[in-house]
Scaffold this motif. Sequence first.
Motif, mmCIF file in Angstrom:
data_model
loop_
_atom_site.group_PDB
_atom_site.id
_atom_site.type_symbol
_atom_site.label_atom_id
_atom_site.label_comp_id
_atom_site.label_asym_id
_atom_site.label_seq_id
_atom_site.Cartn_x
_atom_site.Cartn_y
_atom_site.Cartn_z
ATOM 1 N N ILE A 228 41.433 51.756 48.973
ATOM 2 C CA ILE A 228 41.129 50.239 48.664
ATOM 3 C C ILE A 228 42.224 49.295 47.816
ATOM 4 C CG2 ILE A 228 39.169 50.558 47.166
ATOM 5 C CD1 ILE A 228 40.486 50.433 45.242
ATOM 6 N N GLY A 229 41.897 48.097 48.160
ATOM 7 C CA GLY A 229 42.650 46.796 48.705
ATOM 8 C C GLY A 229 42.447 45.803 47.646
ATOM 9 N N GLN A 230 42.163 46.685 45.916
ATOM 10 C CA GLN A 230 42.474 45.968 44.437
ATOM 11 C C GLN A 230 43.576 46.867 43.635
ATOM 12 O OE1 GLN A 230 39.988 43.918 42.896
ATOM 13 N NE2 GLN A 230 42.112 43.934 41.547
ATOM 14 N N PRO A 231 44.616 45.568 44.429
ATOM 15 C CA PRO A 231 45.847 45.372 43.639
ATOM 16 C C PRO A 231 45.927 46.028 41.946
ATOM 17 C CG PRO A 231 45.554 43.400 44.771
ATOM 18 C CD PRO A 231 44.934 43.806 44.746
ATOM 19 N N ASP A 232 46.625 46.363 41.218
ATOM 20 C CA ASP A 232 46.561 46.690 40.519
ATOM 21 C C ASP A 232 47.720 45.886 39.940
ATOM 22 O OD1 ASP A 232 49.046 47.906 41.544
ATOM 23 O OD2 ASP A 232 49.736 49.206 40.440
ATOM 24 N N ILE A 233 48.620 45.214 40.251
ATOM 25 C CA ILE A 233 49.101 44.032 39.514
ATOM 26 C C ILE A 233 48.938 43.117 39.223
ATOM 27 C CG2 ILE A 233 50.537 42.210 40.206
ATOM 28 C CD1 ILE A 233 51.755 44.727 41.473
ATOM 29 N N GLU A 234 49.138 42.919 37.222
ATOM 30 C CA GLU A 234 48.684 41.841 37.381
ATOM 31 C C GLU A 234 48.478 40.144 37.204
ATOM 32 O OE1 GLU A 234 50.531 42.112 32.768
ATOM 33 O OE2 GLU A 234 49.940 44.080 32.254
ATOM 34 N N THR A 235 47.297 39.856 37.309
ATOM 35 C CA THR A 235 47.587 38.227 37.342
ATOM 36 C C THR A 235 48.017 37.835 36.485
ATOM 37 O OG1 THR A 235 44.779 38.706 37.434
ATOM 38 C CG2 THR A 235 45.158 36.376 37.544
ATOM 39 N N PRO A 236 48.890 36.367 37.067
ATOM 40 C CA PRO A 236 50.005 36.113 35.952
ATOM 41 C C PRO A 236 49.450 35.964 34.708
ATOM 42 C CG PRO A 236 49.507 34.674 38.544
ATOM 43 C CD PRO A 236 48.539 36.500 38.660
#
Lengths: 397, 397
Positions: free
Chosen positions: A38-46
């Motif tokens: 999938i293209g859903q990053p695990d990275i936090e929103t700023p």
Amino acid sequence: MPRLSELSHRMPPSPIRKLVPYADEAKKRGIKIYHLNIGQPDIETPENVRRKLKEIDLKVLAYTKSQGTDSYRAKLAEYYGRHGIDVSPEDIIVTTGGSEALLFTIGSIADPGDEIIIPEPYYANYNSFVTMYRVKVVPIPSSIDRNFALPPVEEFEKVITPRTKAILYSNPSNPTGYVYTREEVAKLRELALKHDIFIISDEVYREFIYEGSGHRSILHEPGMEAHGIMVDSVSKRYSMCGARIGCVVSKNKDLMKSVLKFAQARLSPPALEQILAEEAVDTPQSYFDRVIGEYKKRRDILIEGLSAIEGVKIGYPKGAFYLMAELPVDDADEFAKWMLSEFDDKGETVMVAPASGFYSDPALGRKQVRIAYVLNTKDLERSVEILEKALKAYNAR
Amino acid sequence: MPRLSELSHRMPPSPIRKLVPYADEAKKRGIKIYHLNIGQPDIETPENVRRKLKEIDLKVLAYTKSQGTDSYRAKLAEYYGRHGIDVSPEDIIVTTGGSEALLFTIGSIADPGDEIIIPEPYYANYNSFVTMYRVKVVPIPSSIDRNFALPPVEEFEKVITPRTKAILYSNPSNPTGYVYTREEVAKLRELALKHDIFIISDEVYREFIYEGSGHRSILHEPGMEAHGIMVDSVSKRYSMCGARIGCVVSKNKDLMKSVLKFAQARLSPPALEQILAEEAVDTPQSYFDRVIGEYKKRRDILIEGLSAIEGVKIGYPKGAFYLMAELPVDDADEFAKWMLSEFDDKGETVMVAPASGFYSDPALGRKQVRIAYVLNTKDLERSVEILEKALKAYNAR
């Protein structure tokens, strides 16, 4: 029972989701799945965006202008200016995600039977938007052996017809991770001017470039006022996929008038999320430094790990957070299904996106899979290990 | 310069917005405008929803499922249950506003050249969604003299052809404020079953009914599992138009499979606003009591005030927050423009929506305007006064 439309049958199902029932079954059996599909990053929103969310105080959650709020469009023009793209707020229409930007753009330029050229493999949902208008995709194959670089201009010339309305591409590319060079973008410009066709450039991964000489936008090219259309989105840039805020950017005033009519029909893009997107433009560079550093590390792990597996060939990715890998199997669809339904290593397996869905002719991608690096480095290392074991076990059956 | 699509020319401009340049000019001259032209309520979004907004705490603003979150769909099923509509979460697909619900529905049932029957006057944007698919609107006139009640069944029978795919209507109606009776909805059911066509019922104003025996949904009707499609939205219900959260509801599984493919192509509806919409379902009844009481007061002011103006005829509205008025002028488009550009009373004027945009043949609505009662009672009273003076001045020119 009333008959559904012919279109309802022709709408392509999501290639990312067709394996979901097998994944659900695996989960029921207690298998842990590493999602490379999938293209859903695990990275936090700023942090500044999340802080802004806490500060929003509205009495009435009202419609915004159909083209988006004035303040957000002004901020976007500023953002593009920082990237050397000289546009004013009037050249920008805010859309509900990059998806809607494509939907309005394609509807504005192409009628049933018209043709849009797309280097393949390409983002699978392009098929859906084109299908909705009965427009025809004319694919031009790019090759894993050349890391999916732009095919030679002659290949485009061969398929351009009086019905060709546009060339559509994503840069950096989903699904290949390829970053188009300055020379390649200039070639697209030449094609546009010579044949009087649009170039639609999907630039949602602009910031995610890990080596080379940076991003060249179609709107950096001179003389593209009438022919250049950029499609963009905040989804990946600020890890806010759920916001559904994108935009169409072009200096072609007639085109923008048409896009506005589509936008007015649906009244307004989401209001709250425009406020957040506006804040996101002020995200400090340190956020990107950290995020891009993280993605680069992940990419390097994948490149090294996958290249070391016997029989695996990869398209070397310089941007976005995907890569395409050719596997030593006859049918990657079958292999991906098998990994979910018949394989595990210590109770764990991986899920990949078979590449057939990213080609106009599924056979072309039969041996390939798209791998997204939206997992942390430890999980990615483990995923490579599982994939290697799975390939051995699959071919030893 | 490359040619735009034929579709880009055929997309109708927003009838609500065509007077905006005149309004902008008036504002520049310092004129105060009372906006009776728009559907943006001034009513506050419920307190519980605004509180929820403060409580949202997300690390990653991620995509939701394409069909909407499980928890929101479960909550929606509960909401419909309270209104006597028996549906399960699987019968619901969350969309980006009611607009997208219509877009996906029409695409799922009709191909180019197919026909959709719509009693007119009707919500102007229906034209846009139908135009996008090259589907044909077949209008059936309803009359201001009958308060825009459902035309007789024979009128429908006359225009039903093998290409008829659906009857589309809004209940309560935008722009007329008409609330369809139990008998009328039953007639639509009979037509659907007899001719094997869909009924698409736009029920976004469900709660806003000021007299009579309440709301009859198309999904209240028995035997409509295959033929009934409801389109809905939180926009007006909770005064959260900017949220862009709607849904398609139907028990027709094939239809819902098709709608899901459209939904997957655009990945996800807005994530934050689904959280708010879920909270909104728990809005206390006291909120609606207050809001409906307020709208009823406003409606009564308009009915009384407008009826007292010589030569003005109104379609008596029982629901939504609109009414249609026939004015003693030759051309309401010209009159509306004149009120903005040449008239004022003590520096104030009113803006109305000419009704021509709500008819398939603009000539049919030439003398009518749509008036929205989204202003407080004091402003509404003043608006009626200004309108009366304007009519006198206009006809005395």
